[in-house]
Design an enzyme around this catalytic site. Sequence first.
Site, PDB file in Angstrom:
ATOM      1  CE  LYS A  38       3.139   6.919  -3.281  1.00 22.25           C
ATOM      2  NZ  LYS A  38       3.757   8.075  -3.962  1.00 22.25           N
ATOM      3  CE1 TYR A 264      14.064  -8.569  25.606  1.00 26.56           C
ATOM      4  CE2 TYR A 264      12.793  -7.503  23.869  1.00 26.56           C
ATOM      5  CZ  TYR A 264      13.246  -8.651  24.497  1.00 26.56           C
ATOM      6  OH  TYR A 264      12.868  -9.864  24.013  1.00 26.56           O
TER       7      TYR A 264
HETATM    8  C1  LIG Z   1       2.861   9.228  -3.856  1.00 29.15           C
HETATM    9  C2  LIG Z   1       2.628  10.150  -4.987  1.00 29.15           C
HETATM   10  C3  LIG Z   1       1.443  10.892  -5.093  1.00 29.15           C
HETATM   11  C4  LIG Z   1       0.393  10.937  -4.002  1.00 29.15           C
HETATM   12  O1  LIG Z   1       0.711  11.927  -3.062  1.00 29.15           O
HETATM   13  P1  LIG Z   1      -0.262  12.231  -1.820  1.00 29.15           P
HETATM   14  O2  LIG Z   1       0.413  13.336  -1.098  1.00 29.15           O
HETATM   15  O3  LIG Z   1      -0.309  10.977  -1.024  1.00 29.15           O
HETATM   16  O4  LIG Z   1      -1.580  12.594  -2.400  1.00 29.15           O
HETATM   17  C5  LIG Z   1       1.231  11.619  -6.255  1.00 29.15           C
HETATM   18  N1  LIG Z   1       2.154  11.645  -7.243  1.00 29.15           N
HETATM   19  C6  LIG Z   1       3.332  10.982  -7.153  1.00 29.15           C
HETATM   20  C7  LIG Z   1       4.305  11.067  -8.264  1.00 29.15           C
HETATM   21  C8  LIG Z   1       3.617  10.223  -6.023  1.00 29.15           C
HETATM   22  O5  LIG Z   1       4.786   9.572  -5.932  1.00 29.15           O
END
Ligand SMILES: *Cc1c(COP(=O)(O)O)cnc(C)c1O
Length: 369
Positions: A38, A264
Amino acid sequence: MSKAQETVLEINLNSLAHNYTFLRSRLKSETKFMGVIKAFAYGSDSVAIAQKLEEIGANYLSVAYAQEGVTLRDAGVRLPILVLHSQVVSFDTIIERCLEPTIYSKRILTEFIIAAEKHGQKNYPVHLKFNTGLNRLGFSESDVEEILEIIKKTDAIKVASIFSHLAASEDLNEKEFTQNQIASFTRIAKKVDAGLHHTPFKHLANTSGILNYPEAHFDMVRSGIGLYGFGNEAKYDERLIPITTLKTNISQIHTIEANQSVGYNRAFKATKTIKSATLPIGHADGIGRIYGNGKGIVSIEGSPAPIIGNTCMDMIMVDITGIDCAEGDEVIIFGPNTKANTFAERANTISYELITGISQRVKRIIINK
Ligand SMILES: *Cc1c(COP(=O)(O)O)cnc(C)c1O
């Protein structure tokens, strides 16, 4: 090493393969592996990462939203793709592009059945998500009977898997809480198995779940941050390699005299003569204001150079006093040696936020394809 002539994010696919192999080595050989890609594969490049994971044997991929899955299908990725946070408006897209929805509420369940029936689907794979303590998404244990009744009335969908998500798998002070989540998920899994005519596969562990709770691996694990090189703990960080290097170069060097200011709002005021370097990267690239005023420290020729003053939209200024460097020289923001988690923690945030925030303006360069 290539010299950066502009701001680039280098993505090393050999390092990805290394991390995958390490994480896999913690699993039983039959346990399946889902690569979580993702948010542009945690700010890297979801297509490049998906293609590499497919090549090296991952079993499943997941994204948060349907459009992220469409990008992967457009690039020819064939692995099954779970949409972790499916939205009703994207159900047609999900079905048309062979993505697999997470069903986390009765509203989502009924709406997805309507969509699957409309598209003439039989046994469309769906994944039931249960809330075991994170209190974010998911059915509760007491919903099992009612949702199975609904599911058994249609042949348009089939429960491919059931899953839940751990709230504090990286925090060993919360071991008892996590063990309760595992126990609760185990009870739910038994109930679901007893109520269906087939046995969906089960998954619970994220990266820290893989590393800290071998008893929570079930049939598949879901790893994101570990693949990208972070183990949420020093002893695991040592075994993993950050796959990205964010690098840039020095645009201009200034001598700043005592009582002069930089940037700034005159947020930095020199108390003695210093040298500053202006870098072509700012909060629009993902180096937010939280890194200003000494929190963020970049690396030039191996020497630390703290950000001085406020970060600008397109630039930051760093203190290079005493560092032997020139305009055009390379600067490492983070990479395998000066790590993103360290950079993030100095500003009281975490690797996840820093790496996923590197904006699409930064050019991605894939190495070791
Ligand atoms: C993002 C996510 C993961 C991955 O988690 P990590 O800590 O990055 O390994 C796994 N399961 C779900 C449901 C997630 O939203």
